[in-house]
Design a protein around this motif. Structure first.
Motif, PDB file in Angstrom:
ATOM      1  N   ASP A 143      32.550  -1.434  69.474  1.00 44.22           N
ATOM      2  CA  ASP A 143      32.197  -1.132  68.089  1.00 44.22           C
ATOM      3  C   ASP A 143      33.421  -0.570  67.378  1.00 44.22           C
ATOM      4  O   ASP A 143      34.141   0.256  67.910  1.00 44.22           O
ATOM      5  N   THR A 144      33.627  -1.013  66.164  1.00 43.17           N
ATOM      6  CA  THR A 144      34.756  -0.521  65.386  1.00 43.17           C
ATOM      7  C   THR A 144      34.248   0.441  64.329  1.00 43.17           C
ATOM      8  O   THR A 144      33.044   0.646  64.193  1.00 43.17           O
ATOM      9  N   GLN A 145      35.155   0.985  63.576  1.00 41.84           N
ATOM     10  CA  GLN A 145      34.745   1.957  62.564  1.00 41.84           C
ATOM     11  C   GLN A 145      33.981   1.320  61.421  1.00 41.84           C
ATOM     12  O   GLN A 145      33.284   1.997  60.700  1.00 41.84           O
ATOM     13  N   SER A 146      34.130   0.035  61.228  1.00 42.93           N
ATOM     14  CA  SER A 146      33.331  -0.621  60.196  1.00 42.93           C
ATOM     15  C   SER A 146      32.163  -1.303  60.891  1.00 42.93           C
ATOM     16  O   SER A 146      32.203  -1.598  62.065  1.00 42.93           O
ATOM     17  N   GLY A 147      31.117  -1.530  60.155  1.00 39.53           N
ATOM     18  CA  GLY A 147      29.974  -2.193  60.778  1.00 39.53           C
ATOM     19  C   GLY A 147      28.701  -1.424  60.541  1.00 39.53           C
ATOM     20  O   GLY A 147      28.508  -0.801  59.517  1.00 39.53           O
ATOM     21  N   GLY A 148      27.817  -1.457  61.541  1.00 42.25           N
ATOM     22  CA  GLY A 148      26.496  -0.881  61.402  1.00 42.25           C
ATOM     23  C   GLY A 148      26.456   0.626  61.477  1.00 42.25           C
ATOM     24  O   GLY A 148      27.476   1.300  61.571  1.00 42.25           O
ATOM     25  N   SER A 149      25.231   1.140  61.461  1.00 39.25           N
ATOM     26  CA  SER A 149      25.045   2.584  61.542  1.00 39.25           C
ATOM     27  C   SER A 149      23.785   2.892  62.332  1.00 39.25           C
ATOM     28  O   SER A 149      22.965   2.019  62.587  1.00 39.25           O
ATOM     29  N   LYS A 150      23.655   4.157  62.727  1.00 39.40           N
ATOM     30  CA  LYS A 150      22.498   4.639  63.464  1.00 39.40           C
ATOM     31  C   LYS A 150      22.271   6.091  63.074  1.00 39.40           C
ATOM     32  O   LYS A 150      23.060   6.667  62.333  1.00 39.40           O
ATOM     33  N   THR A 151      21.200   6.697  63.551  1.00 37.62           N
ATOM     34  CA  THR A 151      20.953   8.100  63.244  1.00 37.62           C
ATOM     35  C   THR A 151      21.436   8.975  64.394  1.00 37.62           C
ATOM     36  O   THR A 151      21.463   8.544  65.547  1.00 37.62           O
ATOM     37  N   ALA A 152      21.800  10.196  64.052  1.00 37.09           N
ATOM     38  CA  ALA A 152      22.229  11.162  65.057  1.00 37.09           C
ATOM     39  C   ALA A 152      21.639  12.523  64.696  1.00 37.09           C
ATOM     40  O   ALA A 152      21.600  12.900  63.532  1.00 37.09           O
ATOM     41  N   LYS A 153      21.171  13.250  65.718  1.00 39.78           N
ATOM     42  CA  LYS A 153      20.655  14.600  65.517  1.00 39.78           C
ATOM     43  C   LYS A 153      21.780  15.581  65.828  1.00 39.78           C
ATOM     44  O   LYS A 153      22.421  15.490  66.873  1.00 39.78           O
ATOM     45  N   LEU A 154      22.001  16.518  64.912  1.00 31.25           N
ATOM     46  CA  LEU A 154      23.078  17.490  65.054  1.00 31.25           C
ATOM     47  C   LEU A 154      22.561  18.797  65.664  1.00 31.25           C
ATOM     48  O   LEU A 154      21.359  19.017  65.731  1.00 31.25           O
ATOM     49  N   GLU A 155      23.467  19.655  66.087  1.00 32.20           N
ATOM     50  CA  GLU A 155      23.102  20.904  66.751  1.00 32.20           C
ATOM     51  C   GLU A 155      22.242  21.822  65.893  1.00 32.20           C
ATOM     52  O   GLU A 155      21.549  22.687  66.411  1.00 32.20           O
ATOM     53  N   THR A 156      22.255  21.643  64.576  1.00 31.53           N
ATOM     54  CA  THR A 156      21.432  22.461  63.685  1.00 31.53           C
ATOM     55  C   THR A 156      20.051  21.869  63.473  1.00 31.53           C
ATOM     56  O   THR A 156      19.218  22.457  62.797  1.00 31.53           O
ATOM     57  N   GLY A 157      19.824  20.654  64.007  1.00 29.41           N
ATOM     58  CA  GLY A 157      18.542  19.982  63.835  1.00 29.41           C
ATOM     59  C   GLY A 157      18.554  18.921  62.747  1.00 29.41           C
ATOM     60  O   GLY A 157      17.605  18.155  62.621  1.00 29.41           O
ATOM     61  N   ALA A 158      19.609  18.881  61.949  1.00 28.05           N
ATOM     62  CA  ALA A 158      19.711  17.882  60.887  1.00 28.05           C
ATOM     63  C   ALA A 158      19.885  16.498  61.492  1.00 28.05           C
ATOM     64  O   ALA A 158      20.530  16.332  62.526  1.00 28.05           O
ATOM     65  N   VAL A 159      19.301  15.491  60.841  1.00 27.88           N
ATOM     66  CA  VAL A 159      19.455  14.100  61.265  1.00 27.88           C
ATOM     67  C   VAL A 159      20.211  13.376  60.156  1.00 27.88           C
ATOM     68  O   VAL A 159      19.792  13.389  58.999  1.00 27.88           O
ATOM     69  N   ILE A 160      21.350  12.759  60.533  1.00 26.97           N
ATOM     70  CA  ILE A 160      22.170  12.051  59.554  1.00 26.97           C
ATOM     71  C   ILE A 160      22.462  10.641  60.059  1.00 26.97           C
ATOM     72  O   ILE A 160      22.272  10.337  61.235  1.00 26.97           O
ATOM     73  N   THR A 161      22.944   9.791  59.166  1.00 27.27           N
ATOM     74  CA  THR A 161      23.345   8.437  59.517  1.00 27.27           C
ATOM     75  C   THR A 161      24.827   8.442  59.867  1.00 27.27           C
ATOM     76  O   THR A 161      25.643   9.002  59.123  1.00 27.27           O
ATOM     77  N   VAL A 162      25.148   7.827  61.014  1.00 28.42           N
ATOM     78  CA  VAL A 162      26.530   7.815  61.504  1.00 28.42           C
ATOM     79  C   VAL A 162      26.920   6.397  61.915  1.00 28.42           C
ATOM     80  O   VAL A 162      26.053   5.556  62.156  1.00 28.42           O
ATOM     81  N   PRO A 163      28.222   6.120  62.048  1.00 24.45           N
ATOM     82  CA  PRO A 163      28.662   4.814  62.546  1.00 24.45           C
ATOM     83  C   PRO A 163      28.243   4.609  64.006  1.00 24.45           C
ATOM     84  O   PRO A 163      27.972   5.570  64.731  1.00 24.45           O
ATOM     85  N   LEU A 164      28.233   3.363  64.459  1.00 25.53           N
ATOM     86  CA  LEU A 164      27.778   3.023  65.809  1.00 25.53           C
ATOM     87  C   LEU A 164      28.628   3.637  66.918  1.00 25.53           C
ATOM     88  O   LEU A 164      28.140   3.863  68.021  1.00 25.53           O
ATOM     89  N   PHE A 165      29.908   3.942  66.658  1.00 27.80           N
ATOM     90  CA  PHE A 165      30.794   4.434  67.718  1.00 27.80           C
ATOM     91  C   PHE A 165      30.593   5.925  68.043  1.00 27.80           C
ATOM     92  O   PHE A 165      31.158   6.441  68.988  1.00 27.80           O
ATOM     93  N   VAL A 166      29.770   6.642  67.280  1.00 27.02           N
ATOM     94  CA  VAL A 166      29.542   8.070  67.516  1.00 27.02           C
ATOM     95  C   VAL A 166      28.644   8.258  68.736  1.00 27.02           C
ATOM     96  O   VAL A 166      27.645   7.554  68.902  1.00 27.02           O
ATOM     97  N   ASN A 167      29.007   9.216  69.599  1.00 24.88           N
ATOM     98  CA  ASN A 167      28.257   9.486  70.824  1.00 24.88           C
ATOM     99  C   ASN A 167      27.792  10.944  70.878  1.00 24.88           C
ATOM    100  O   ASN A 167      28.264  11.782  70.118  1.00 24.88           O
TER     101      ASN A 167
END
Length: 186
Positions: A143-167
Motif C-alpha cells: 500500500d502506498t500513501q495514496s489510495g484507499g482509507s480505513k478507520t482507526a481507533k486512537l488511544e483516547t477512544g476517537a475513531v478517525i479515517t486513516v490511509p491503508l498503510f497505518v498500523n
C-alpha cells in the motif's frame, strides 16, 4: 462595543444572552439596499453553531474571555480534573462542556482552559496532537500513501479515517479542529 463591520474570525461577542465566537463572516452589499453582515457563530456555552445576519454598523458587545494553561489530570464521576500549572489549584469541568476536546486529550497533556467572568466555557487544544493507534485493520503490503482509507481507533477512544498503510501502535499527527489524519510520526 464594536459594530458588525468590525467582526473577524476568532472574535468573541455577547449576543442574545450568550457568548459567541465568530467562525466566519461575510459583508454583503445589495444594489441600492443597506449592506448586511452574515456571520457563522459558535455558542461557547452550548457548542451549537448559528448563522446570523446583522445590519451593517449594528452595535455588538464584545466578550472578554481569558485562557489559562492547565494540565489534564484524570476523570472522576463525569468531572474532568485540570490543574493550574502555577498555583497547583485543581478544577473540575463537566464532560458535557468539553465533549469534543476529550476525543483528542490524553492525561498529563497541557491545554488552554477558556473562561468568561470566572465561568469555565471550555478547553482549547493545540491544532495538532500526536496519538497512538490502538485498533485498526492490518496494513496491506505494497500500500502506498495514496489510495484507499480505513478507520482507526486512537488511544483516547476517537475513531478517525486513516490511509491503508497505518498500523496498530503507529503514532499519528491528528488535526483537532476536524478530527482528520495529518501524518504519521516517523
Amino acid at each position: 462595543m464594536i459594530t458588525s463591520n468590525d467582526l473577524k474570525k476568532g472574535l468573541t461577542i455577547q449576543y442574545e444572552g450568550s457568548i459567541w465566537k465568530v467562525l466566519d463572516f461575510q459583508h454583503v452589499k445589495h444594489g441600492r439596499g443597506q449592506a448586511i453582515v452574515r456571520a457563522k457563530l459558535r455558542n461557547l456555552r452550548q457548542g451549537n453553531i448559528k448563522d446570523l445576519t446583522f445590519r451593517a454598523g449594528e452595535k455588538l458587545e464584545t466578550a472578554h474571555i481569558e485562557t489559562k494553561t492547565m494540565q489534564y489530570l484524570y476523570e472522576n464521576a463525569g468531572q474532568h480534573i485540570f490543574m493550574d500549572l502555577e498555583t497547583y489549584e485543581q478544577i473540575g469541568i463537566p464532560e458535557e462542556k468539553i465533549e469534543d476536546e476529550l476525543k483528542f486529550l490524553k492525561e498529563n497533556e497541557n491545554v488552554d482552559i477558556v473562561t468568561y467572568e470566572g465561568e469555565v466555557i471550555g478547553a482549547s487544544l493545540p491544532v495538532k496532537v500526536q496519538l497512538r493507534v490502538i485498533e485498526t485493520e492490518p496494513g496491506i503490503r505494497g500500500d502506498t500513501q495514496s489510495g484507499g482509507s480505513k478507520t482507526a481507533k486512537l488511544e483516547t477512544g476517537a475513531v478517525i479515517t486513516v490511509p491503508l498503510f497505518v498500523n496498530v501502535d503507529d503514532v499519528l499527527i491528528v488535526n483537532t479542529e476536524d478530527g482528520s489524519y495529518d501524518s504519521r510520526v516517523q
